[in-house]
Design an enzyme around this catalytic site. Sequence first.
Site, short mmCIF file in Angstrom:
data_model
loop_
_atom_site.label_atom_id
_atom_site.label_comp_id
_atom_site.label_asym_id
_atom_site.label_seq_id
_atom_site.Cartn_x
_atom_site.Cartn_y
_atom_site.Cartn_z
N GLY A 1 -5.97 -6.47 4.34
CA GLY A 1 -5.56 -7.88 4.30
C GLY A 1 -6.49 -8.79 3.55
CD GLU B 1 -9.47 -7.16 -2.56
OE1 GLU B 1 -10.15 -7.15 -3.58
OE2 GLU B 1 -9.66 -6.38 -1.61
CB VAL C 1 -7.05 -1.85 1.08
CG1 VAL C 1 -7.91 -1.05 2.05
CG2 VAL C 1 -6.35 -0.91 0.11
CE LYS D 1 -3.58 -1.11 5.33
NZ LYS D 1 -3.52 -1.68 6.69
N GLY E 1 3.32 -9.53 18.06
CA GLY E 1 3.68 -9.53 16.63
C GLY E 1 2.76 -8.69 15.76
CE LYS F 1 0.53 -1.71 4.01
NZ LYS F 1 0.19 -2.89 4.74
CG ASP G 1 -0.90 0.44 7.49
OD1 ASP G 1 -0.23 -0.22 6.67
OD2 ASP G 1 -2.04 0.09 7.87
P1 NAP Z 1 8.43 -8.95 5.68
O1 NAP Z 1 8.02 -10.04 6.60
O2 NAP Z 1 9.34 -7.91 6.19
O3 NAP Z 1 9.09 -9.64 4.39
C1 NAP Z 1 9.71 -8.92 3.38
C2 NAP Z 1 10.43 -9.90 2.46
O4 NAP Z 1 10.95 -9.16 1.36
C3 NAP Z 1 11.59 -10.62 3.13
O5 NAP Z 1 11.66 -11.95 2.69
C4 NAP Z 1 12.82 -9.83 2.64
O6 NAP Z 1 13.97 -10.63 2.49
C5 NAP Z 1 12.34 -9.40 1.27
N1 NAP Z 1 12.99 -8.16 0.86
C6 NAP Z 1 12.86 -6.94 1.43
N2 NAP Z 1 13.62 -6.05 0.78
C7 NAP Z 1 14.23 -6.72 -0.21
C8 NAP Z 1 15.16 -6.37 -1.21
N3 NAP Z 1 15.62 -5.11 -1.30
N4 NAP Z 1 15.57 -7.32 -2.07
C9 NAP Z 1 15.13 -8.58 -1.97
N5 NAP Z 1 14.24 -8.99 -1.03
C10 NAP Z 1 13.81 -8.07 -0.17
O7 NAP Z 1 7.16 -8.18 5.10
P2 NAP Z 1 5.64 -8.70 5.05
O8 NAP Z 1 5.01 -8.47 6.39
O9 NAP Z 1 5.59 -10.06 4.46
O10 NAP Z 1 4.99 -7.60 4.09
C11 NAP Z 1 5.20 -7.66 2.70
C12 NAP Z 1 4.27 -6.64 2.02
O11 NAP Z 1 2.93 -6.98 2.29
C13 NAP Z 1 4.43 -5.19 2.47
O12 NAP Z 1 4.21 -4.33 1.40
C14 NAP Z 1 3.31 -5.03 3.49
O13 NAP Z 1 2.88 -3.69 3.62
C15 NAP Z 1 2.24 -5.88 2.84
N6 NAP Z 1 1.25 -6.37 3.79
C16 NAP Z 1 1.65 -7.06 4.88
C17 NAP Z 1 0.71 -7.51 5.77
C18 NAP Z 1 1.12 -8.28 6.99
O14 NAP Z 1 0.23 -8.62 7.78
N7 NAP Z 1 2.39 -8.61 7.18
C19 NAP Z 1 -0.66 -7.28 5.52
C20 NAP Z 1 -1.03 -6.59 4.37
C21 NAP Z 1 -0.07 -6.13 3.50
P3 NAP Z 1 14.71 -11.28 3.76
O15 NAP Z 1 13.75 -12.34 4.26
O16 NAP Z 1 15.97 -11.86 3.22
O17 NAP Z 1 14.91 -10.17 4.75
N1 HSE Z 2 0.36 -2.99 9.87
C1 HSE Z 2 -0.92 -3.23 9.30
C2 HSE Z 2 -1.96 -3.31 10.39
C3 HSE Z 2 -1.00 -4.54 8.54
O1 HSE Z 2 -1.64 -3.29 11.58
O2 HSE Z 2 -3.14 -3.40 10.06
C4 HSE Z 2 -0.67 -4.40 7.13
O3 HSE Z 2 -1.58 -3.59 6.45
#
Ligand code: NAP
Ligand code: HSE
Length: 430
Positions: A133, A128, A131, A204, A186, A104, A200
């Site tokens: 999840g 999708e 915004v 959205k 977490g 986002k 954040d």
């Molecule tokens: P995360 O756990 O921090 O994972 C990021 C991944 O991307 C890691 O595997 C990291 O590699 C890799 N990475 C980061 N920078 C990189 C680079 N420069 N080159 C290559 N690989 C790279 O993040 P996440 O929570 O999965 O979130 C991912 C996306 O989904 C974000 O845009 C977030 O806003 C969105 N999102 C997340 C959630 C949630 O609940 N987590 C919900 C909705 C949307 P390493 O493992 O080697 O560090």
């Molecule tokens: N950090 C966000 C939240 C999750 O707490 O809702 C990813 O959008």
Amino acid sequence: MTPTLRIAVLGAGTVGAEVMRLLAEQREDLEHRIGAPYRVTGVAVRDLTRERGAHIPRELLTDDAKSLVADADIVVEVMGGIEPAGTLLLKAIASGASVVTANKALLAQQGAKLYEAADKNGVDIYYEAAVAGAIPLVRPIRESLAGDSVKRVLGIVNGTTNYILDAMSSTGQSFSQALAKAQELGYAEADPTADVDGLDAAAKAAILGSLAFHTRVSMADVTAEGIREISSADIRAAERMGRVVKLLSIAERLENGVSARVYPVMLRKNHPLASVGGAYNAVFVEAEAAGSLMFYGQGAGGAPTASAVLGDLVTAARNRVVSGHGPRESRYADLAIVPLSELHSRFYVSLQVHDRPGVLAAVASVLSENGISVATVHQEPLPGADGDEYAALEAVTHLASESAMQEALAQLANSESVARVLSVLRVEGE
Ligand code: NAP
Ligand code: HSE
């Protein structure tokens, strides 16, 4: 024979690992739904040495994301951040790949560039998961409501802040205590800025506002206030008034344009959003013909977010199989962005005042001189460290102009009757 679709995945973190699990475990079903077989060509990460589990074999890992995106039919971006994600997606699009992203922050800042590139290259961009999840929200607004006229999108789109506010309300914890617990569980990241400062939720709001009003709304167009300043006293005051404090993200169609904003509000307990607890998300979409629609579910977490990513992946893949395309960016309305200062809200204002004759009249006079009408007043003694007599004076106003309230607050802060402005919150959902 349908050619095998090449899928490149950027990121193997919380979301990426779950995307890879579902791609492996659901392969048979997913291939039926897509109408073609698929192959994951690689998974880009930073750290190649880390063990990633059975669904991400070591030979798929690469730190050369640039080469990976140049040779794929679909690129799934779950790495996050603005760069290198933005450049990689532009490269993927230029190479003819469709893109699925959960990012986002990137869309709210650089969406225009990405949508234009996708349009020019005749590929899809789906988001999708960006915004709320797991909650289907982008597709309902973009497709199901394409024949209606959306008036307002209002909701809780940040799970971390909702958890914190809920914990403050239900356990009496302070903001810092609730934040520490959210980090332990977490929900909140080590650097909780994007969540607690409303950024954040603002990203959205920008995405939802763009979709709902066929107008480009970017991060810079959204006014964002977070929850750092919410005190236990605010939570108690809300409780006393039969309300709860919630961080709302609002995108609204007004007569003179579009407003997008994020701020904590006091919401009546009988409002459907008031009962959304823990890290859950819920969004109201109000449309002219459909009326009010409510969407509720898990707005974050690996598996819920991966569900939304996979839904987009199947759609983008199907489109490629039939040589079709999903909807393009719709921005024909090109409405003006209305600044917060031009809006009207009801306010809750809490002041530390000197407890002496004439103070209530002085405060009322500042509000009245600024055209602000008071609906209710509550006052109680407030112990002062300097031995002086103080009171907490809380007023709830009728609808008042935002700019008038800012002016009144500046005057109150300088008034001899007022020791401190303790807090100001908007009151929503009447
Ligand atoms: P995360 O756990 O921090 O994972 C990021 C991944 O991307 C890691 O595997 C990291 O590699 C890799 N990475 C980061 N920078 C990189 C680079 N420069 N080159 C290559 N690989 C790279 O993040 P996440 O929570 O999965 O979130 C991912 C996306 O989904 C974000 O845009 C977030 O806003 C969105 N999102 C997340 C959630 C949630 O609940 N987590 C919900 C909705 C949307 P390493 O493992 O080697 O560090
Ligand atoms: N950090 C966000 C939240 C999750 O707490 O809702 C990813 O959008």
